[in-house]
Design an enzyme around this catalytic site. Structure first.
Site, short mmCIF file in Angstrom:
data_model
loop_
_atom_site.label_atom_id
_atom_site.label_comp_id
_atom_site.label_asym_id
_atom_site.label_seq_id
_atom_site.Cartn_x
_atom_site.Cartn_y
_atom_site.Cartn_z
N HIS A 24 -45.78 6.29 -27.88
CA HIS A 24 -45.34 6.78 -29.20
C HIS A 24 -45.70 8.24 -29.47
O HIS A 24 -45.78 8.66 -30.62
CB HIS A 24 -45.94 5.91 -30.32
CG HIS A 24 -45.53 4.46 -30.26
ND1 HIS A 24 -44.81 3.91 -29.24
CD2 HIS A 24 -45.74 3.45 -31.13
CE1 HIS A 24 -44.61 2.63 -29.46
NE2 HIS A 24 -45.16 2.31 -30.60
N HIS A 79 -40.63 -6.38 -37.14
CA HIS A 79 -41.09 -4.99 -37.24
C HIS A 79 -39.96 -4.08 -36.76
O HIS A 79 -39.36 -4.33 -35.72
CB HIS A 79 -42.33 -4.85 -36.35
CG HIS A 79 -42.99 -3.52 -36.39
ND1 HIS A 79 -42.85 -2.62 -37.42
CD2 HIS A 79 -43.84 -2.92 -35.49
CE1 HIS A 79 -43.57 -1.54 -37.16
NE2 HIS A 79 -44.17 -1.70 -36.00
N GLU A 81 -40.14 -0.76 -36.02
CA GLU A 81 -40.44 0.36 -35.12
C GLU A 81 -39.60 0.18 -33.85
O GLU A 81 -39.46 -0.95 -33.33
CB GLU A 81 -41.95 0.42 -34.80
CG GLU A 81 -42.29 1.73 -34.12
CD GLU A 81 -43.76 2.12 -34.15
OE1 GLU A 81 -44.61 1.28 -34.50
OE2 GLU A 81 -44.06 3.29 -33.82
N ASP A 83 -39.72 0.39 -30.74
CA ASP A 83 -40.11 -0.35 -29.52
C ASP A 83 -39.85 -1.84 -29.68
O ASP A 83 -39.85 -2.59 -28.70
CB ASP A 83 -41.57 -0.08 -29.11
CG ASP A 83 -42.59 -0.17 -30.22
OD1 ASP A 83 -42.20 -0.08 -31.41
OD2 ASP A 83 -43.79 -0.34 -29.92
N HIS A 146 -48.49 -2.54 -38.55
CA HIS A 146 -49.03 -1.23 -38.85
C HIS A 146 -47.99 -0.28 -39.46
O HIS A 146 -48.22 0.94 -39.51
CB HIS A 146 -49.65 -0.67 -37.59
CG HIS A 146 -48.85 0.24 -36.73
ND1 HIS A 146 -47.77 -0.10 -35.97
CD2 HIS A 146 -49.01 1.57 -36.55
CE1 HIS A 146 -47.31 0.94 -35.34
NE2 HIS A 146 -48.02 1.97 -35.67
N ASP A 165 -47.59 -6.23 -34.12
CA ASP A 165 -48.49 -5.29 -33.43
C ASP A 165 -49.94 -5.79 -33.37
O ASP A 165 -50.70 -5.35 -32.50
CB ASP A 165 -48.46 -3.94 -34.13
CG ASP A 165 -47.29 -3.07 -33.68
OD1 ASP A 165 -46.89 -3.17 -32.51
OD2 ASP A 165 -46.77 -2.31 -34.51
N TYR A 193 -56.52 -0.41 -28.00
CA TYR A 193 -55.31 -0.53 -28.82
C TYR A 193 -55.69 -0.53 -30.31
O TYR A 193 -55.08 0.16 -31.13
CB TYR A 193 -54.61 -1.84 -28.44
CG TYR A 193 -53.30 -2.13 -29.14
CD1 TYR A 193 -52.09 -1.81 -28.52
CD2 TYR A 193 -53.26 -2.74 -30.38
CE1 TYR A 193 -50.89 -2.08 -29.14
CE2 TYR A 193 -52.07 -3.02 -31.01
CZ TYR A 193 -50.88 -2.70 -30.39
OH TYR A 193 -49.69 -2.97 -31.00
N HIS A 226 -47.11 -6.68 -27.99
CA HIS A 226 -47.48 -5.92 -26.78
C HIS A 226 -48.54 -6.70 -26.02
O HIS A 226 -49.54 -7.15 -26.61
CB HIS A 226 -48.08 -4.56 -27.14
CG HIS A 226 -47.12 -3.61 -27.80
ND1 HIS A 226 -46.08 -3.00 -27.13
CD2 HIS A 226 -47.06 -3.16 -29.07
CE1 HIS A 226 -45.42 -2.21 -27.97
NE2 HIS A 226 -45.98 -2.29 -29.15
FE1 FEO Z 1 -45.61 -0.60 -34.57
FE2 FEO Z 1 -45.34 -1.70 -31.24
O1 FEO Z 1 -44.78 -0.92 -32.87
#
Ligand code: FEO
Length: 401
Positions: A24, A79, A81, A83, A146, A165, A193, A226
């Site tokens: 990111h 989410h 974002e 990714d 997040h 996340d 992380y 993740h």
């Molecule tokens: Fe907040 Fe893995 O994206």
């Protein structure tokens, strides 16, 4: 990576990004990462989360493999974002889902990222229970964990929390479960992380932990977006670890990070570390020239004391130190002892600048040391004493906690 059944009729269908190193734009991920997506085969076949856009084809293949037909009725967007949502436009076009479920904040963000015209979007929230056949899904909005849109999905009958996340790690692997990989690597990546992504949202994290440990949220498995999936004893372990991370209790560790021009500040860092070691504190010395700021942050997060040093440069600090302090400020570490140090040639402002910024971040500051040009033996003894003073202060704090 092939689709993998993680529970009866529930499949991991995500992607493994083995070669990802820049995460990111602000952090590094030396072990790669994964974008996890989950498919539940039920009366309404439901996909939860997608993957980064460049892995859209892989996701479609995995969905076809898991379903046999490639048919998906529902998509849940935990989410936005990219990714996790990057593949969504292609999926909507290819799969034509009957409904797409998203949080109220998610809906706003999604429309700002994509042209959602004609998409069958439906808002869900904390009060929603969605039946997909034999199973029901509950949702927990986790704003700022997040992003403002973030939410988790709970598969009630399987006691499966799909946690977006939270609870993740950047760790590419062919294994899908946390208990199948090297445990040192797993926990190192879990902590790293948290330090670089979740730390500023520690208050929200504690509230979410309280929520998901209430009756009605019995959890047998936690599947983050993740990395590896937690099951069995791993569930309790990661919940306990996240509680500890979020509370940021002091530890018997210190990190000394610095940048230097002609090794003077570097020699000071070594002497300070010697003083810390003499008090029984475990120390890491990290040059900002040799370590990425996210690597340093991983150690700052784990440390009870943080000592930062820079040579004075143009009446301020070296650029690497300016960047590190800005990065650390954004991540808001709490409850740590701090001290500044540095060498200088004529004006000598670096120590004052570092100390002021760390004080502003909430560090409990101890008076630092500065040295004109190269440190002599007596001055290095002063640096050792600074290390000892910080070490004693940390010991006293640990004893009182
Ligand atoms: Fe907040 Fe893995 O994206």
């Amino acid at each position: 990576m092939t689709a993998s059944e993680i529970a009866k009729d529930i499949y991991w269908v995500g992607a493994v990004d083995w070669n990802r190193r820049n995460f990111h734009g602000y952090s590094v991920c030396p072990k790669g990462t994964t974008y996890n997506a989950f498919l539940i085969k039920d009366e309404k076949t439901t996909l939860i989360d997608t993957v980064s856009a460049e892995f859209s084809g892989e996701l479609l293949c995995n969905i076809a493999q898991a379903t046999g037909s490639g048919k998906v009725d529902y998509i849940v967007v935990n989410h936005v974002e990219p990714d996790h949502s990057g593949a969504l436009p292609r999926l909507v076009e290819s799969l034509k889902p009957e409904k797409i479920f998203i949080s109220p904040m998610g809906l706003k963000v999604l429309k700002e990222y994509y042209n959602c015209e004609g998409w069958p979007l439906e808002v869900v929230g904390n009060d929603t229970t969605l039946s997909i056949g034999r199973r029901s899904l509950k949702f927990l909005e986790t704003r700022m964990l997040h992003w403002p849109d973030s939410m988790m999905t709970y598969v009630v009958e399987d006691k499966l929390l799909i946690s977006s996340d939270a609870f993740g790690q950047n760790l590419a692997s062919s294994e899908r479960f946390a208990d199948q990989v090297d445990q040192g690597e797993l926990w190192g990546q879990t902590s790293r992380y948290y330090a670089n992504i979740v730390l500023p949202y520690s208050t929200v994290t504690l509230k979410v932990l309280e929520e998901v440990t209430k009756p009605g949220w019995e959890i047998g498995m936690i599947a983050p977006d993740h990395g590896l999936i937690w099951r069995g004893e791993g569930v309790g372990q990661v919940v306990e670890a996240y509680t500890r991370y979020a509370r940021q209790a002091p530890t018997n560790k210190a990190v000394v990070f610095y940048d230097t021009m002609w090794h003077s500040t570097e020699h000071m860092a070594g002497a300070i570390a010697d003083g810390l070691v003499q008090t029984g504190v475990s120390v890491k010395i990290m040059s900002l020239a040799a370590n990425h700021h996210s690597d340093v942050m991983a150690e700052v997060f784990e440390a009870g004391a943080v000592l930062a040093g820079s040579a004075t440069h143009n009446n301020g600090v070296l650029p690497s130190m300016a960047g590190m302090l800005a990065y650390m400020k954004g991540l808001r570490p709490q409850g740590k002892i701090g001290a500044a140090f540095g060498s200088y040639g004529w004006s000598g402002e670096s120590m004052k600048h570092i100390a002021a910024q760390m004080a502003d971040m909430g560090f409990e500051m101890i008076e630092g040391v500065r040295v004109k040009n190269a440190p002599k033996h007596e001055q290095l003894k002063g640096c050792v004493q600074l290390g000892r003073t910080v070490g004693e202060a940390l010991k006293a704090k640990l004893a009182a906690s």
